[in-house]
Scaffold this active site. Structure first.
Site, PDB file in Angstrom:
ATOM      1  N   ARG A  55       0.795  -1.220   0.000  1.00  0.00           N
ATOM      2  CA  ARG A  55       0.000   0.000   0.000  1.00  0.00           C
ATOM      3  C   ARG A  55       0.832   1.276   0.000  1.00  0.00           C
ATOM      4  NH1 ARG A  55      -2.692  -3.853   1.810  1.00  0.00           N
ATOM      5  NH2 ARG A  55      -0.836  -4.241   3.040  1.00  0.00           N
ATOM      6  N   THR A  56       1.822   1.340   0.877  1.00  0.00           N
ATOM      7  CA  THR A  56       2.528   2.615   1.035  1.00  0.00           C
ATOM      8  C   THR A  56       3.252   2.984  -0.258  1.00  0.00           C
ATOM      9  OG1 THR A  56       2.763   2.171   3.379  1.00  0.00           O
ATOM     10  CG2 THR A  56       4.176   3.882   2.458  1.00  0.00           C
ATOM     11  N   LYS A  85      25.990  -3.601  -1.605  1.00  0.00           N
ATOM     12  CA  LYS A  85      27.456  -3.510  -1.730  1.00  0.00           C
ATOM     13  C   LYS A  85      28.057  -2.759  -0.544  1.00  0.00           C
ATOM     14  CE  LYS A  85      27.026  -2.923  -6.743  1.00  0.00           C
ATOM     15  NZ  LYS A  85      27.227  -1.940  -7.827  1.00  0.00           N
ATOM     16  N   ARG A 106      11.576   3.877   2.963  1.00  0.00           N
ATOM     17  CA  ARG A 106      11.219   2.904   4.018  1.00  0.00           C
ATOM     18  C   ARG A 106      12.468   2.080   4.300  1.00  0.00           C
ATOM     19  NH1 ARG A 106       6.082  -0.974   4.251  1.00  0.00           N
ATOM     20  NH2 ARG A 106       5.254   1.015   4.927  1.00  0.00           N
ATOM     21  N   HIS A 134       5.846   5.981  11.343  1.00  0.00           N
ATOM     22  CA  HIS A 134       5.298   5.893   9.975  1.00  0.00           C
ATOM     23  C   HIS A 134       4.275   7.035   9.847  1.00  0.00           C
ATOM     24  CE1 HIS A 134       3.891   4.411   6.263  1.00  0.00           C
ATOM     25  NE2 HIS A 134       3.596   3.160   6.573  1.00  0.00           N
TER      26      HIS A 134
HETATM   27  N1  ASP Z   1       1.951  -1.521   6.721  1.00  0.00           N
HETATM   28  C1  ASP Z   1       2.199  -1.036   8.055  1.00  0.00           C
HETATM   29  C2  ASP Z   1       3.675  -0.727   8.256  1.00  0.00           C
HETATM   30  O1  ASP Z   1       4.440  -0.764   7.320  1.00  0.00           O
HETATM   31  C3  ASP Z   1       1.669  -1.964   9.097  1.00  0.00           C
HETATM   32  C4  ASP Z   1       2.294  -3.325   9.155  1.00  0.00           C
HETATM   33  O2  ASP Z   1       3.201  -3.661   8.396  1.00  0.00           O
HETATM   34  O3  ASP Z   1       1.826  -4.097  10.000  1.00  0.00           O
HETATM   35  O4  ASP Z   1       4.069  -0.404   9.361  1.00  0.00           O
END
Ligand code: ASP
Length: 305
Positions: A55-56, A85, A106, A134
């Protein structure tokens, strides 16, 4: 408020959130009428993802495309970028910042986004930093509460599950005190309690909150925010196995919830919310995921303006 980096929920105030949510409404309306604003035309967003995401990453990328911008991306950057590397995040963002106008990152380390922001020549958005924060997920979570309930002030919210490692809950806990009359229940097994650093501000700001392991706390809540036990943060499979099924929200529990409760989850779910409640009107998690697109369009507009 000019926004450069988006690293921690702590950076934001209510005025910013109000503006963001108004913009998200405008984005949603424009998308549905087929005329999204092309406010990122000619701009480039880089997504650097060192941890899995559906999703993100895809909602950020869709948001950028919808705004008329373009995207360069390294999915699975831990293996397929120069990190494999031995390149540091600092060096990577110095380089990528020369190719893009905004970096969405991320990473498995909780200070990764903050480090990136110190070295990047362009704005950095934290899209999940280890077991830290987040913030953009917390924005869309609040936006969902507002859309579902018509307000955020005065809501009773139960945050349930792995509150020790759940970064979405950490960011939310830092934003909820911006609203009035909130009551928060942190529901977790004792070994997965929310770290002190995320709750210390609640008392100071006069927010009523309670920590409990008793799942029945959800019965009184307007918002039930379920979370996954974060398997990847456990040191052994055995410890994870002991924690994993701590709370399950299924058909049986539905009867004891408020008739107008809202059930949320940042997703992915791995058993804690049973699919047999998906058709109940109170299950809002798919609408919540959709809101991510509108909120991230609004956020990118702010950051790129
Ligand atoms: N998608 C959310 C996160 O990246 C929640 C999860 O992974 O549980 O933190």
């Amino acid at each position: 408020m000019t926004l450069r980096h988006v690293i921690s929920a702590e950076q934001f105030d209510r005025r910013f959130l109000d503006g963001l949510f108004d913009d998200a409404d405008t984005m949603a309306a424009a998308l549905h009428s087929g005329t999204p604003p092309v406010s990122a035309c000619g701009r480039i967003m880089a997504t650097l993802f060192y941890e899995p995401s559906t999703r993100t990453r895809l909602s950020f990328e869709a948001a950028m495309h919808r705004l008329g911008g373009s995207v360069i991306s390294t999915e699975n950057a831990r293996e397929f970028s120069s990190a494999a590397k031995g390149e540091t995040v600092a060096d990577t963002v110095r380089i990528v910042g020369g190719y893009a106008d905004v970096i969405v990152i991320r990473h498995y380390e909780r200070d990764s986004a903050e480090i990136a922001s110190r070295f990047s020549p362009v704005p950095v958005i934290n899209a999940g930093a280890g077991a830290g924060e987040h913030p953009s997920q917390a924005f869309l979570d609040l936006y969902t509460m507002k859309k579902e309930k018509g307000r955020i002030d005065g809501l009773k919210i139960a945050l349930v599950g792995d509150l020790l490692h759940g970064r979405t809950v950490h960011s939310l806990a830092r934003l909820l005190p911006l609203y009035d009359g909130m009551e928060i229940f942190f529901v977790s097994p004792p070994e997965l309690r929310i770290p002190e650093e995320y709750v210390e501000c609640l008392g100071r700001k006069g927010v009523l909150y309670n920590e409990t392991h008793d799942f029945r706390a959800v019965e009184d809540a307007d918002i039930i925010y379920m979370t996954r036990v974060q398997k990847e943060r456990f040191s052994s499979e055995k410890k994870y196995a002991r924690a994993k099924n701590c709370y399950v929200l299924g058909r049986k529990a539905l009867g004891s919830l408020k008739h107008d409760a809202v059930i949320m989850h940042p997703l992915p779910r791995v058993g804690e919310v049973s699919p047999d409640i998906d058709s109940d009107q109170r299950a809002a998690y798919f609408r919540q995921a959709m809101n991510g697109l509108y909120v991230r369009m609004a956020l990118l507009k702010h950051v790129l303006s």
